[in-house]
Every structure is written in C-alpha cells, then in structure tokens.
Design a protein around this motif. Structure first.
Motif: not given
Length: 156
Positions: A76-77, A120-123, A142-145
């Motif tokens: 996350v930036g 993803n919900e937690h994110l 946000t960038f998901i790995s």
C-alpha cells in the motif's frame, strides 16, 4: 571484504558461517565448525564479533502465514497531507498487527507498507477502517500480491 567505515571486514570463514546460519539459524554450531574445519569455540568467537559489529541482529523463526489463514498480501502506497505527518502516521501504523513492513519512500507516496490479511474483505476493512482513518493520511493506493516469486536475503 572491506566496506565503509561503519562496517567491519569479514573473511571467508565469517562468510561461510553466515551462509550456514542464513540457510538454517538452528543449525548446530559444532556441525558448522566441522564443515568449515575450525573449532566450535572459534565459531562462537566469530559470531560474538559479528553480533557486536551489528552484522547479525538476531535469529527468528519464519511462520507460514498461509497456514494461519492469511491468504492476501498487499502493498500500500500511503499519501500523506504533509511530510510532517510521517512520524505520527508511522506510530499509528505500528499499532496495526497486519502491517509487516513500513518504508519512507521517494516518488509518489510518503510511505509504502506491506500488509497481510485473511482475505480481500479483511483487506478492505483494514484499509477503510484503520489505515485511511489515520490522521494525515489523504489516500492510499493498493497492490495485491498474486504470488511471491523470490524470498531471500543478500548473498554473502
């Protein structure tokens, strides 16, 4: 290997010791000594020297977060209103257990963080209710790995 004034000179034996311990920090000292061809006492002395110089800052167990139910890793930036907000934002980020790393950066963001979430919900909850709620945070990117391909330390 001679480095700058803040670093120490390490020789081939030091490098061998470090390679063994970086591979497995629980490897018995006597086993390392036998492979390198020096005494266990010599290994202990060298380790003490490396610790005192700050080359070694400890050892740790690596926990597989997926086994614990954390399947979403994201980067996350964080954009801040003012650079003066950096220390306060970092203090607040330290209170969030899912934040694994936090870096001051050049470029678009003031801060770049690595977080781990159950899904993803937690994110989304973490971003909306905790990170973006920090005083001074104007927005995040946000960038998901999808999958980690390399995980290593520097080669010695």
């Amino acid at each position: 290997m001679k480095l700058n004034q803040f670093q120490i000179e390490i020789d081939g034996i030091d490098k061998e010791i470090l390679r063994h311990l970086m591979q497995d920090a629980r490897k018995p000292i006597l086993q390392i000594a036998k492979k390198i061809g020096v005494s266990g006492a010599a290994i202990h002395q060298r380790l003490k020297k490396l610790e005192q110089a700050g080359v070694i800052s400890g050892s740790k167990f690596v926990v597989d977060v997926k086994v614990l139910g954390y399947s979403t890793m994201a980067f996350v930036g964080v954009y801040l209103d003012k650079a003066m907000s950096n220390p306060e934002a970092v203090r607040e980020l330290k209170k969030i257990p899912e934040v694994l790393e936090c870096h001051y950066t050049t470029g678009n963001w003031s801060i770049f963080i690595k977080i781990i979430c159950k899904d993803n919900e937690h994110l989304m909850q973490l971003l909306n209710k905790k990170i973006q709620a920090i005083n001074g945070v104007s927005r995040t990117e946000t960038f998901i790995s999808l999958d980690q391909q390399i995980d290593r330390q520097i080669q010695i």
